[in-house]
Design an enzyme around this catalytic site. Sequence first.
Site, short mmCIF file in Angstrom:
data_model
loop_
_atom_site.label_atom_id
_atom_site.label_comp_id
_atom_site.label_asym_id
_atom_site.label_seq_id
_atom_site.Cartn_x
_atom_site.Cartn_y
_atom_site.Cartn_z
CG HIS A 112 101.48 15.10 93.90
ND1 HIS A 112 102.54 14.41 94.44
CD2 HIS A 112 101.38 16.25 94.65
CE1 HIS A 112 103.07 15.11 95.45
NE2 HIS A 112 102.37 16.22 95.58
CG ASP A 164 105.70 11.62 95.19
OD1 ASP A 164 105.56 10.46 94.83
OD2 ASP A 164 105.08 12.58 94.71
CG HIS A 179 106.38 8.62 91.62
ND1 HIS A 179 105.31 8.30 92.42
CD2 HIS A 179 106.64 7.53 90.85
CE1 HIS A 179 104.91 7.06 92.15
NE2 HIS A 179 105.71 6.56 91.21
CG ASP A 192 105.18 13.75 91.18
OD1 ASP A 192 105.30 12.69 90.52
OD2 ASP A 192 104.45 13.83 92.19
CG HIS A 252 100.04 12.06 88.42
ND1 HIS A 252 99.68 11.03 89.27
CD2 HIS A 252 100.62 11.45 87.34
CE1 HIS A 252 100.04 9.87 88.76
NE2 HIS A 252 100.60 10.08 87.59
CG ASP A 281 102.18 10.86 95.84
OD1 ASP A 281 101.46 9.92 96.21
OD2 ASP A 281 102.49 11.07 94.65
CG ASP A 337 103.10 7.61 95.26
OD1 ASP A 337 104.10 8.18 95.74
OD2 ASP A 337 102.65 7.86 94.13
CD GLU A 396 98.51 10.84 92.69
OE1 GLU A 396 97.81 9.83 92.39
OE2 GLU A 396 98.85 11.70 91.84
N1 ARG Z 1 107.17 9.41 86.83
C1 ARG Z 1 105.93 8.86 86.36
C2 ARG Z 1 105.29 9.79 85.33
O1 ARG Z 1 105.73 10.88 85.16
C3 ARG Z 1 104.97 8.59 87.51
C4 ARG Z 1 104.50 9.82 88.24
C5 ARG Z 1 103.63 9.49 89.42
N2 ARG Z 1 103.22 10.70 90.08
C6 ARG Z 1 102.40 10.73 91.12
N3 ARG Z 1 102.07 11.92 91.57
N4 ARG Z 1 101.93 9.65 91.67
O2 ARG Z 1 104.33 9.44 84.71
MN MN Z 2 103.44 12.63 93.52
MN MN Z 3 104.01 9.48 93.74
#
Ligand code: ARG
Ligand code: MN
Ligand code: MN
Length: 309
Positions: free
Chosen positions: A100, A128, A130, A132, A145, A234, A236, A279
């Site tokens: 990402h 997502d 998350h 991010d 990411h 994303d 996920d 992802e």
């Molecule tokens: N919040 C966590 C981090 O900053 C996980 C981020 C996951 N991001 C993603 N694009 N899958 O490390």
């Molecule tokens: Mn993401």
């Molecule tokens: Mn994510």
Amino acid sequence: NQLGVVAVGFNGGQCKLGVEAAPMALIEAGLLTQLKDDLDYEIHHDDTVHFYENLIPAEDPDHRGMKKPRAVSAVTERLSQQVYEHAREGKFVLTLGGDHSIAIGTVSGTAKAIRERLGREMAVIWVDAHADLNTPEMSPSGNIHGMPMAFLTRLAREDRRDIFGWLQDEHTINLRKLVYIGLRDVDRGEKQLLREHGIKAFSMHDVDRYGIGKVVEMALAHIGNDTPIHLSFDVDGLDPQWAPSTGTPVRGGLTLREGDFICECVHETGNLIAMDLVEVNPSLESLGASETIRAGCSLVRSALGDTLL
Ligand code: ARG
Ligand code: MN
Ligand code: MN
Ligand code: MN
């Protein structure tokens, strides 16, 4: 229907190998053929998966806790230009990632093109698990990411040109034009930023409470009905049941049908100008790789207008 496609085999925004193989896997599963034959898009693609080998420096020490900052910066700067060149001609831009972190390139490229072509600020819908949104100092992992939205909104900035200093105002996103859907693993500092800046965010709790139909309606109402939209998806965001092959899976996510529904509704607005699918990591949970790839193809087809009668 003009469609610009950028295939980005980049994994440097996180630490797991395999996500660089996703664009080829999605294309081999027939995604672009389907868009051309079934949905009638005229596809502009250089028939290349970009790995940007010559942009990856041999030495790339951590900076402000960020891992591989020069590599991610150089790749996203180049990608920003590629996306911009498609978008300024009015083509829809589909970017197949990659992790990402590449959204720093895609969103900055479309934001600049839309400012130039229409004199408008674009909106971003970020689907997502998350947010991010970590600044380098807040990040628990140092993986970039988890930071793209912080750089794109200027919550994080860096003056060094070789570490995201190339990002100009024209590349940035207004915090009021950002909407999240599907959140369920948000770090402490990110939660504080969401609250402090009143960023529109629909978590899985909201999806459960209101249903996906109402959530998408509220998300689109926030954006307003005449604003160009960049959808950054994303994989996920989906539950691992549908998309197990991804680097940071989190249980309790969207069903594939809910993901497709979001994409269909955003398509229906007529304002969607770009989509990222990121992802997908075919080498994780290898039994689920083909399912994850199929889910990814389904999301893209939905965003590009499939399944509507
Ligand atoms: N919040 C966590 C981090 O900053 C996980 C981020 C996951 N991001 C993603 N694009 N899958 O490390
Ligand atoms: Mn993401
Ligand atoms: Mn994510
Ligand atoms: Mn976490």
